[in-house]
Design a protein around this motif. Sequence first.
Motif, PDB file in Angstrom:
ATOM      1  N   ILE A   4     -18.204  47.928 -15.606  1.00  0.00           N
ATOM      2  CA  ILE A   4     -19.151  48.752 -14.855  1.00  0.00           C
ATOM      3  C   ILE A   4     -19.625  48.004 -13.608  1.00  0.00           C
ATOM      4  O   ILE A   4     -19.685  48.564 -12.516  1.00  0.00           O
ATOM      5  CB  ILE A   4     -20.351  49.168 -15.742  1.00  0.00           C
ATOM      6  CG1 ILE A   4     -19.871  50.137 -16.828  1.00  0.00           C
ATOM      7  CG2 ILE A   4     -21.463  49.790 -14.913  1.00  0.00           C
ATOM      8  CD1 ILE A   4     -20.926  50.501 -17.838  1.00  0.00           C
ATOM      9  N   LEU A   5     -19.939  46.723 -13.771  1.00  0.00           N
ATOM     10  CA  LEU A   5     -20.379  45.929 -12.619  1.00  0.00           C
ATOM     11  C   LEU A   5     -19.260  45.775 -11.596  1.00  0.00           C
ATOM     12  O   LEU A   5     -19.509  45.784 -10.388  1.00  0.00           O
ATOM     13  CB  LEU A   5     -20.884  44.570 -13.077  1.00  0.00           C
ATOM     14  CG  LEU A   5     -22.174  44.595 -13.908  1.00  0.00           C
ATOM     15  CD1 LEU A   5     -22.504  43.202 -14.425  1.00  0.00           C
ATOM     16  CD2 LEU A   5     -23.317  45.161 -13.109  1.00  0.00           C
ATOM     17  N   ALA A   6     -18.019  45.630 -12.067  1.00  0.00           N
ATOM     18  CA  ALA A   6     -16.882  45.508 -11.157  1.00  0.00           C
ATOM     19  C   ALA A   6     -16.694  46.793 -10.351  1.00  0.00           C
ATOM     20  O   ALA A   6     -16.461  46.746  -9.137  1.00  0.00           O
ATOM     21  CB  ALA A   6     -15.613  45.182 -11.934  1.00  0.00           C
ATOM     22  N   ARG A  74      -7.656  46.905  -9.806  1.00  0.00           N
ATOM     23  CA  ARG A  74      -7.609  46.184 -11.082  1.00  0.00           C
ATOM     24  C   ARG A  74      -8.996  45.656 -11.405  1.00  0.00           C
ATOM     25  O   ARG A  74      -9.668  45.076 -10.556  1.00  0.00           O
ATOM     26  CB  ARG A  74      -6.645  45.009 -11.005  1.00  0.00           C
ATOM     27  CG  ARG A  74      -5.226  45.437 -10.822  1.00  0.00           C
ATOM     28  CD  ARG A  74      -4.526  45.442 -12.160  1.00  0.00           C
ATOM     29  NE  ARG A  74      -3.170  45.892 -11.955  1.00  0.00           N
ATOM     30  CZ  ARG A  74      -2.593  46.800 -12.713  1.00  0.00           C
ATOM     31  NH1 ARG A  74      -3.245  47.331 -13.695  1.00  0.00           N
ATOM     32  NH2 ARG A  74      -1.368  47.165 -12.479  1.00  0.00           N
ATOM     33  N   LEU A  75      -9.412  45.864 -12.635  1.00  0.00           N
ATOM     34  CA  LEU A  75     -10.705  45.362 -13.098  1.00  0.00           C
ATOM     35  C   LEU A  75     -10.488  44.042 -13.834  1.00  0.00           C
ATOM     36  O   LEU A  75      -9.381  43.752 -14.305  1.00  0.00           O
ATOM     37  CB  LEU A  75     -11.360  46.385 -14.024  1.00  0.00           C
ATOM     38  CG  LEU A  75     -11.705  47.721 -13.362  1.00  0.00           C
ATOM     39  CD1 LEU A  75     -12.206  48.702 -14.408  1.00  0.00           C
ATOM     40  CD2 LEU A  75     -12.739  47.527 -12.281  1.00  0.00           C
ATOM     41  N   PRO A  76     -11.548  43.221 -13.960  1.00  0.00           N
ATOM     42  CA  PRO A  76     -11.403  41.921 -14.617  1.00  0.00           C
ATOM     43  C   PRO A  76     -10.844  42.018 -16.037  1.00  0.00           C
ATOM     44  O   PRO A  76     -10.094  41.151 -16.459  1.00  0.00           O
ATOM     45  CB  PRO A  76     -12.825  41.365 -14.647  1.00  0.00           C
ATOM     46  CG  PRO A  76     -13.546  42.078 -13.577  1.00  0.00           C
ATOM     47  CD  PRO A  76     -12.900  43.413 -13.449  1.00  0.00           C
ATOM     48  N   THR A  94     -16.711  57.520 -22.339  1.00  0.00           N
ATOM     49  CA  THR A  94     -15.904  56.510 -23.022  1.00  0.00           C
ATOM     50  C   THR A  94     -15.466  55.384 -22.098  1.00  0.00           C
ATOM     51  O   THR A  94     -15.357  54.252 -22.522  1.00  0.00           O
ATOM     52  CB  THR A  94     -14.645  57.151 -23.649  1.00  0.00           C
ATOM     53  OG1 THR A  94     -13.949  57.860 -22.628  1.00  0.00           O
ATOM     54  CG2 THR A  94     -15.016  58.110 -24.775  1.00  0.00           C
ATOM     55  N   THR A  95     -15.212  55.698 -20.830  1.00  0.00           N
ATOM     56  CA  THR A  95     -14.734  54.683 -19.893  1.00  0.00           C
ATOM     57  C   THR A  95     -15.912  54.090 -19.115  1.00  0.00           C
ATOM     58  O   THR A  95     -16.988  54.693 -19.056  1.00  0.00           O
ATOM     59  CB  THR A  95     -13.733  55.302 -18.892  1.00  0.00           C
ATOM     60  OG1 THR A  95     -14.441  56.226 -18.054  1.00  0.00           O
ATOM     61  CG2 THR A  95     -12.597  56.007 -19.606  1.00  0.00           C
ATOM     62  N   PRO A  96     -15.705  52.941 -18.493  1.00  0.00           N
ATOM     63  CA  PRO A  96     -16.777  52.374 -17.662  1.00  0.00           C
ATOM     64  C   PRO A  96     -17.218  53.324 -16.540  1.00  0.00           C
ATOM     65  O   PRO A  96     -18.384  53.414 -16.219  1.00  0.00           O
ATOM     66  CB  PRO A  96     -16.145  51.106 -17.081  1.00  0.00           C
ATOM     67  CG  PRO A  96     -15.093  50.728 -18.050  1.00  0.00           C
ATOM     68  CD  PRO A  96     -14.568  52.014 -18.617  1.00  0.00           C
ATOM     69  N   GLU A  97     -16.276  54.056 -15.973  1.00  0.00           N
ATOM     70  CA  GLU A  97     -16.613  55.022 -14.924  1.00  0.00           C
ATOM     71  C   GLU A  97     -17.521  56.124 -15.476  1.00  0.00           C
ATOM     72  O   GLU A  97     -18.467  56.554 -14.814  1.00  0.00           O
ATOM     73  CB  GLU A  97     -15.339  55.619 -14.346  1.00  0.00           C
ATOM     74  CG  GLU A  97     -15.574  56.490 -13.140  1.00  0.00           C
ATOM     75  CD  GLU A  97     -14.279  57.031 -12.561  1.00  0.00           C
ATOM     76  OE1 GLU A  97     -14.380  57.791 -11.591  1.00  0.00           O
ATOM     77  OE2 GLU A  97     -13.187  56.709 -13.053  1.00  0.00           O
TER      78      GLU A  97
END
Length: 195
Positions: A4-6, A74-76, A94-97
């Motif tokens: 989420i932060l990324a 790409r996320l960490p 369900t997803t960070p987005e």
Amino acid sequence: MEDILAIARIITRQPAVIATFLIVGTGLGVLGTIATRRRNWSTLRRWALVAAGFAFAVLPATTLARRLDHVQWRLPGGGEFSALSLRAPGLAPTTPEDWLNVVMLVPFGVLAVLATRRPGLVTIAAASSVVAVEVLQGAAGIGVISVADFVHNLLGAALGAATGALIPRDRLRARPTALEQNLIRRGRSARITAP
């Protein structure tokens, strides 16, 4: 949480997002200040409404002003984030987005209820605003109209409104200063503004 932060960092590094946030937030803040002065609202409620305007400005800034390319980042954690995501419209986040869409409007819900004291009205206003932003997003070709995004944004605003409604009103009242308390004890009048 790291994802989420990324995503938040990816979005906020875009100058158009920051500019839109500042323009929309300032515009809503000015309108809120004008409206509350005409209605003689207390300073605390006025500032809560101005802050709610900036909290709401996050939605159009991140939805309408982000970069228009269809790049996947790409996320960490190894996942991907797409500026335009065509996915199954599952309603549970369900997803960070999805979680970012929920969390994004919680501050608006809390602050708007602290200012207006009307959680139902705040939720309805949030719903209509989210519909408008989703339709603008689809019409402008910036993204897709997503029922899931609408539900997640509305869930965040409703959670914020419910939280704001739980804060006792006496916590929002202006407290007399030490000087005003001293004047009251001596039997003299003191100017105390109440919301």
